[in-house]
Scaffold this motif. Structure first.
Motif, mmCIF file in Angstrom:
data_model
loop_
_atom_site.group_PDB
_atom_site.id
_atom_site.type_symbol
_atom_site.label_atom_id
_atom_site.label_comp_id
_atom_site.label_asym_id
_atom_site.label_seq_id
_atom_site.Cartn_x
_atom_site.Cartn_y
_atom_site.Cartn_z
ATOM 1 N N MET A 136 0.839 -1.171 0.000
ATOM 2 C CA MET A 136 0.000 0.000 0.000
ATOM 3 C C MET A 136 0.882 1.232 0.000
ATOM 4 O O MET A 136 1.952 1.245 0.583
ATOM 5 C CB MET A 136 -0.876 -0.040 1.258
ATOM 6 N N SER A 137 0.427 2.293 -0.650
ATOM 7 C CA SER A 137 1.173 3.549 -0.638
ATOM 8 C C SER A 137 0.219 4.713 -0.388
ATOM 9 O O SER A 137 -0.983 4.617 -0.641
ATOM 10 C CB SER A 137 1.923 3.736 -1.950
ATOM 11 N N TRP A 138 0.793 5.804 0.099
ATOM 12 C CA TRP A 138 0.004 6.964 0.482
ATOM 13 C C TRP A 138 0.876 8.184 0.311
ATOM 14 O O TRP A 138 1.970 8.254 0.878
ATOM 15 C CB TRP A 138 -0.391 6.771 1.930
ATOM 16 N N ASP A 139 0.436 9.151 -0.479
ATOM 17 C CA ASP A 139 1.178 10.384 -0.707
ATOM 18 C C ASP A 139 0.485 11.520 0.031
ATOM 19 O O ASP A 139 -0.737 11.708 -0.091
ATOM 20 C CB ASP A 139 1.256 10.713 -2.197
ATOM 21 N N LEU A 140 1.269 12.281 0.798
ATOM 22 C CA LEU A 140 0.732 13.330 1.652
ATOM 23 C C LEU A 140 1.493 14.625 1.445
ATOM 24 O O LEU A 140 2.695 14.613 1.151
ATOM 25 C CB LEU A 140 0.852 12.928 3.126
#
Length: 119
Positions: free
Chosen positions: A1-5
């Motif tokens: 899973m990846s998440w860009d913030l």
């Protein structure tokens, strides 16, 4: 899973983000964040790195790029301070079990006085 913030020093009173289709609007009482409102810089690269390291000393920064990294047992975070000096925002790239990384994400944001915006 990846998440860009995205971490931005959003002024007090702007408390939520509306994804509204293709645009990302920070809103106050359902009014869009003014396009001409400038956020203050976070500081020079060295000041931002020092603030981050004071809260999270295990962040490793590259010497030749404005990037850093932090890793936990089930996740990793890359931090991009950008090439502008002073630093205007920070982008975080979270990989692995993102729920496990939440404490680190919010510690990073708190260290530099920013809000976390999901990109």
């Amino acid at each position: 899973m990846s998440w860009d913030l995205l971490l931005l020093p959003i002024p007090a009173g702007y408390a939520s983000v509306d994804g509204g289709g293709e645009r990302l609007d920070v809103v106050l009482n359902h009014r869009p964040f003014p396009s001409d409102l400038a956020t203050p810089p976070l500081g020079t690269h060295e000041q931002v790195k020092a603030a981050l390291l004071s809260q999270l000393p295990s962040i490793e920064f590259w010497d030749t790029r404005p990037w850093g990294s932090l890793a936990g047992p089930t996740w990793s975070i890359e931090l991009n301070l950008g090439s502008a000096d002073p630093v205007e925002s920070i982008t975080l790239y979270v990989r692995g079990k993102v729920d496990d990384a939440l404490q680190a994400v919010f510690a990073i944001a708190e260290a530099v006085g920013c809000c976390v915006i999901n990109m």
